[in-house]
Structures are given as structure tokens and as C-alpha cells.
Write an enzyme that holds these catalytic residues in place. Structure first.
Site, PDB file in Angstrom:
ATOM      1  N   GLU A  60       1.865  23.156  53.022  1.00  0.00           N
ATOM      2  CA  GLU A  60       1.074  23.693  51.905  1.00  0.00           C
ATOM      3  C   GLU A  60       1.145  25.221  51.879  1.00  0.00           C
ATOM      4  OE1 GLU A  60      -0.421  22.702  49.301  1.00  0.00           O
ATOM      5  OE2 GLU A  60      -1.927  24.207  48.818  1.00  0.00           O
ATOM      6  N   HIS A 216       8.219   2.778  34.129  1.00  0.00           N
ATOM      7  CA  HIS A 216       9.057   3.944  34.440  1.00  0.00           C
ATOM      8  C   HIS A 216      10.532   3.553  34.495  1.00  0.00           C
ATOM      9  CE1 HIS A 216      10.501   7.625  36.126  1.00  0.00           C
ATOM     10  NE2 HIS A 216      10.817   7.083  37.283  1.00  0.00           N
TER      11      HIS A 216
HETATM   12  C1  HEM Z   1      16.612   8.607  33.920  1.00  0.00           C
HETATM   13  C2  HEM Z   1      16.133   8.279  34.992  1.00  0.00           C
HETATM   14  C3  HEM Z   1      14.888   8.738  35.695  1.00  0.00           C
HETATM   15  C4  HEM Z   1      14.089   9.822  35.511  1.00  0.00           C
HETATM   16  C5  HEM Z   1      14.230  10.912  34.473  1.00  0.00           C
HETATM   17  C6  HEM Z   1      13.059   9.776  36.517  1.00  0.00           C
HETATM   18  C7  HEM Z   1      12.065  10.724  36.707  1.00  0.00           C
HETATM   19  C8  HEM Z   1      11.162  10.706  37.714  1.00  0.00           C
HETATM   20  C9  HEM Z   1      10.250  11.771  38.028  1.00  0.00           C
HETATM   21  C10 HEM Z   1      10.165  13.092  37.311  1.00  0.00           C
HETATM   22  C11 HEM Z   1       9.506  11.380  39.092  1.00  0.00           C
HETATM   23  C12 HEM Z   1       8.415  12.192  39.769  1.00  0.00           C
HETATM   24  C13 HEM Z   1       9.084  12.969  40.863  1.00  0.00           C
HETATM   25  C14 HEM Z   1       8.118  13.802  41.601  1.00  0.00           C
HETATM   26  O1  HEM Z   1       6.980  13.941  41.152  1.00  0.00           O
HETATM   27  O2  HEM Z   1       8.496  14.347  42.643  1.00  0.00           O
HETATM   28  C15 HEM Z   1       9.933  10.066  39.453  1.00  0.00           C
HETATM   29  C16 HEM Z   1       9.398   9.345  40.489  1.00  0.00           C
HETATM   30  C17 HEM Z   1       9.819   8.089  40.824  1.00  0.00           C
HETATM   31  N1  HEM Z   1      10.815   7.352  40.223  1.00  0.00           N
HETATM   32 FE1  HEM Z   1      12.027   7.974  38.728  1.00  0.00          FE
HETATM   33  N2  HEM Z   1      13.235   8.642  37.262  1.00  0.00           N
HETATM   34  C18 HEM Z   1      14.332   7.972  36.775  1.00  0.00           C
HETATM   35  C19 HEM Z   1      14.837   6.787  37.220  1.00  0.00           C
HETATM   36  C20 HEM Z   1      14.238   5.967  38.129  1.00  0.00           C
HETATM   37  C21 HEM Z   1      14.660   4.645  38.496  1.00  0.00           C
HETATM   38  C22 HEM Z   1      15.858   3.919  37.895  1.00  0.00           C
HETATM   39  C23 HEM Z   1      13.799   4.205  39.453  1.00  0.00           C
HETATM   40  C24 HEM Z   1      13.739   2.910  40.215  1.00  0.00           C
HETATM   41  C25 HEM Z   1      14.507   1.979  40.164  1.00  0.00           C
HETATM   42  C26 HEM Z   1      12.825   5.230  39.694  1.00  0.00           C
HETATM   43  C27 HEM Z   1      11.801   5.154  40.594  1.00  0.00           C
HETATM   44  C28 HEM Z   1      10.935   6.159  40.879  1.00  0.00           C
HETATM   45  C29 HEM Z   1       9.961   6.114  41.947  1.00  0.00           C
HETATM   46  C30 HEM Z   1       9.739   4.979  42.928  1.00  0.00           C
HETATM   47  C31 HEM Z   1       9.273   7.334  41.914  1.00  0.00           C
HETATM   48  C32 HEM Z   1       8.179   7.791  42.874  1.00  0.00           C
HETATM   49  C33 HEM Z   1       8.852   8.631  43.945  1.00  0.00           C
HETATM   50  C34 HEM Z   1       7.882   9.141  44.974  1.00  0.00           C
HETATM   51  O3  HEM Z   1       6.936   8.443  45.326  1.00  0.00           O
HETATM   52  O4  HEM Z   1       8.084  10.266  45.456  1.00  0.00           O
HETATM   53  N3  HEM Z   1      13.114   6.294  38.868  1.00  0.00           N
HETATM   54  N4  HEM Z   1      10.946   9.661  38.613  1.00  0.00           N
END
Ligand code: HEM
Length: 306
Positions: A60, A216
Site C-alpha cells: 500500500e 463478464h
Molecule cells: C475482452 C476481454 C476482457 C476484458 C476487456 C476484461 C477486463 C477485465 C478487467 C478490467 C478486470 C478487472 C481487473 C482489475 O481490476 O485488476 C477483469 C477482471 C477479471 N476478468 Fe476479465 N476481461 C476480459 C476477458 C475475460 C475472460 C474471457 C475471462 C474468463 C474467462 C475473464 C475473467 C476475469 C476474472 C476472473 C477477473 C477477476 C480477476 C481478479 O480477481 O483479479 N475476463 N477483467
């Protein structure tokens, strides 16, 4: 000449510092270090030099320090751009947006520490940081005189393509918000398979978190299809190699983003993979903003010629 080199160095350092701020912010929440300094800001645990050092406190505190450095360096970038690059029409607007979004980003960061916030508010933070990073990226391109190098004023972007870029800009922010919500609602690992949620689980039994996770994924899938569709459209209808190669790069970035999304699940949210998931969308979004800028210019040019 000497000045130009100095300006370029300032721009590059600003860009990397902003990236560190963005990824640092993601690291803070991913490691649950948000309250590493307690509910205390700008001091840490109410002290200038805290006595009880924990890993959360180090994460932090480092994030706060990097943000402090970013305020100074981005401030210098804003002054340089304002004073020396106003011959580019959009500079003024970008400098104002850079400062404005940086302030909002910092207030949201401080707010998250000082006041207990809902997940819906916390999720806003990432989108705001993304815009902040993109404005610094666009100022960097102006300082590097990219438009002149690639004769971008010769590119005519039709109404169909312009509308697609504007639409993608808004839609990407929505997908980003849904992703940030996944993280802040602790919904990252509620579906352990891909592309479906959990083997044999009926949709009717989904929890709110599972709907957020699957929502999502669905929205991300549509974004991917849209980006690839636009690449095909560009290759079929446009001669400009700059547009085609630029959008090819955007398509590569979004493909990696989707793969990383799936890997977040398969690795049970490995912190490095999750950070890369935040990094690649930042790069894609910044590049998309440049296409939006080109589209806006092309629209203005057409209006002036009519
Ligand atoms: C065009 C594709 C995608 C975009 C623009 C996107 C965008 C994002 C963003 C901005 C976050 C937040 C990141 C953060 O706050 O650090 C996130 C989190 C997440 N996304 Fe995506 N995502 C995409 C595709 C996917 C796909 C295909 C999956 C799963 C199959 C996925 C699963 C997740 C998960 C599990 C998180 C939480 C991660 C964590 O706990 O740190 N995302 N995504």
C-alpha cells in the site's frame, strides 16, 4: 532538438509511471492490501514512518509513493504539452482531461482508504485510471509526432468505421467495469470452468456472483468478436497500412486479454496472471483511444470540406 529529446523522455517516464500506478492499484486490491496503512491517509497508520511493517503495508505504501511520483512527473508533462504542443488541436483538451482524471483517480484511491465503499463504487476506480493512462498515452504520441511520421491526416475514416470506434470505446468501458466488479464482488473464482461455469450446474441455480462472472465473460466474448470483425472489415475496405497494422495490434492485445481471462480461472487467480489481465486491457484501451482520436479528426475534416 535538445528540448524535444527531453520532452520525449518526460513523456515516456510519465507513461511508465502511470502504468505502475495502474498496476500497483490492481496489486493493492488483489493482495487485499487496501487497508495496509489502516484507515489513514496521507499518513500511514497515522505515522509518517510506520513502526509495524507488514507485507500489506509495504504494498500500500509503495503504491502511494509511486502515485506521489506520478503526480509530479505527469504535472511536468502537462506543463510541457501545454507550453510547447498547442499547435496540435487536441493538446489542451488532453491536458485538462489528464489533470481532471488524475485528480478523480487520486480522490477515489484516498476515498477507498478513508471510507468504507460499496463494490459498485470501488469498481469505478479501474475505469477512471484507464482513462487517465490513455490521456497520457495520447499526449506521448503527440510529443513523438506520430501523426506526421505516418501522415495520418491523409487517412479518411468513413462514418461506419467512426461509429464503430466510438461504440467500442463506450462498450470497452462497460466490459472493464464488469471485470472490476468481478474482482470487487469477490466473484473471481465462483465459476471454475471455462467457457461454462461449473460442470452440471443449472443456470437457474446461479448465485449473483456467478451471474456477474458469466456476464463478464459473455460481454468480453462479444467485445472480442467485435474487434476481430472490425479487423476483417478494415482489411477488406481500407488501403491505409497504418490503420490495418494498428488495428491488427489492437486485435492481438484483445486476444491475449481473453486468453489471460481464461488463465485467471485455470491458475486459480495467480496474482501475476491477474495483473497481466489488468495490464493488457490498459494497453488495448489506450490504443483504442488513439483510433477514436483519428476518427474524430476525420469527422472534423469531412465537415470542413463540405
Ligand atoms: C475482452 C476481454 C476482457 C476484458 C476487456 C476484461 C477486463 C477485465 C478487467 C478490467 C478486470 C478487472 C481487473 C482489475 O481490476 O485488476 C477483469 C477482471 C477479471 N476478468 Fe476479465 N476481461 C476480459 C476477458 C475475460 C475472460 C474471457 C475471462 C474468463 C474467462 C475473464 C475473467 C476475469 C476474472 C476472473 C477477473 C477477476 C480477476 C481478479 O480477481 O483479479 N475476463 N477483467
Amino acid at each position: 532538438m535538445k528540448n524535444q529529446i527531453l520532452h520525449k523522455i518526460i513523456a515516456i517516464v510519465s507513461l511508465f509511471t502511470m502504468l505502475f500506478v495502474l498496476i500497483g492499484g490492481a496489486l493493492v486490491t488483489k493482495t487485499g492490501s487496501g487497508l495496509g496503512c489502516g484507515r489513514s491517509w496521507p499518513l500511514c497508520d497515522g505515522q509518517l514512518i510506520p513502526s509495524n511493517i507488514t507485507p500489506e503495508l509495504i504494498i500500500e505504501l509503495s503504491h502511494r509513493l509511486v502515485t506521489g511520483v506520478a503526480i509530479i512527473i505527469v504535472g511536468i508533462l502537462a506543463i510541457v504539452a501545454w507550453r510547447h504542443y498547442q499547435h496540435v488541436k487536441e493538446t489542451k483538451f488532453l491536458v485538462i482531461m489528464t489533470i481532471l482524471f488524475f485528480i478523480i483517480q487520486s480522490l477515489l484511491g484516498a476515498g477507498a482508504v478513508l471510507i468504507e465503499q460499496t463494490s459498485l463504487i470501488k469498481a469505478l476506480h479501474f475505469g477512471v485510471s484507464l482513462i487517465s493512462f490513455a490521456t497520457v498515452f495520447l499526449l506521448t504520441l503527440i510529443i513523438f509526432n506520430i501523426d506526421k511520421h505516418f501522415n495520418t491526416d491523409q487517412i479518411n475514416i468513413t462514418k461506419t468505421l467512426r461509429t464503430n470506434f466510438y461504440g467500442l470505446f463506450v462498450y470497452t468501458l462497460i466490459v472493464v467495469y464488469s471485470g472490476a466488479l468481478v474482482r470487487h464482488k469477490s466473484a473471481s473464482l465462483v465459476c471454475l470452468e471455462w467457457p461454462h461455469c461449473n460442470e452440471g450446474q443449472a443456470i437457474s441455480t446461479f448465485s449473483v456472483e456467478q451471474w456477474i462472472q458469466m456476464g463478464h465473460r459473455l460481454m468480453a466474448g462479444l467485445l472480442f468478436i467485435w474487434v476481430v470483425g472490425l479487423l476483417i472489415y478494415l482489411f477488406k475496405n481500407y488501403k491505409s497500412n497504418f490503420l490495418k497494422q494498428g488495428w491488427f495490434l489492437a486485435t492481438v492485445l484483445i486476444t491475449i486479454q481473453v486468453v489471460l481471462g481464461a488463465l485467471v480461472i485455470f491458475t486459480l487467480r495467480n496474482v501475476n496472471i491477474a495483473l497481466m489481465h489488468a495490464l493488457f486491457i490498459s494497453l488495448f484501451f489506450a490504443l483504442l483511444c488513439y483510433f477514436v482520436l483519428l476518427a474524430y479528426r476525420s469527422n472534423n475534416k469531412n465537415n470542413n470540406e463540405q
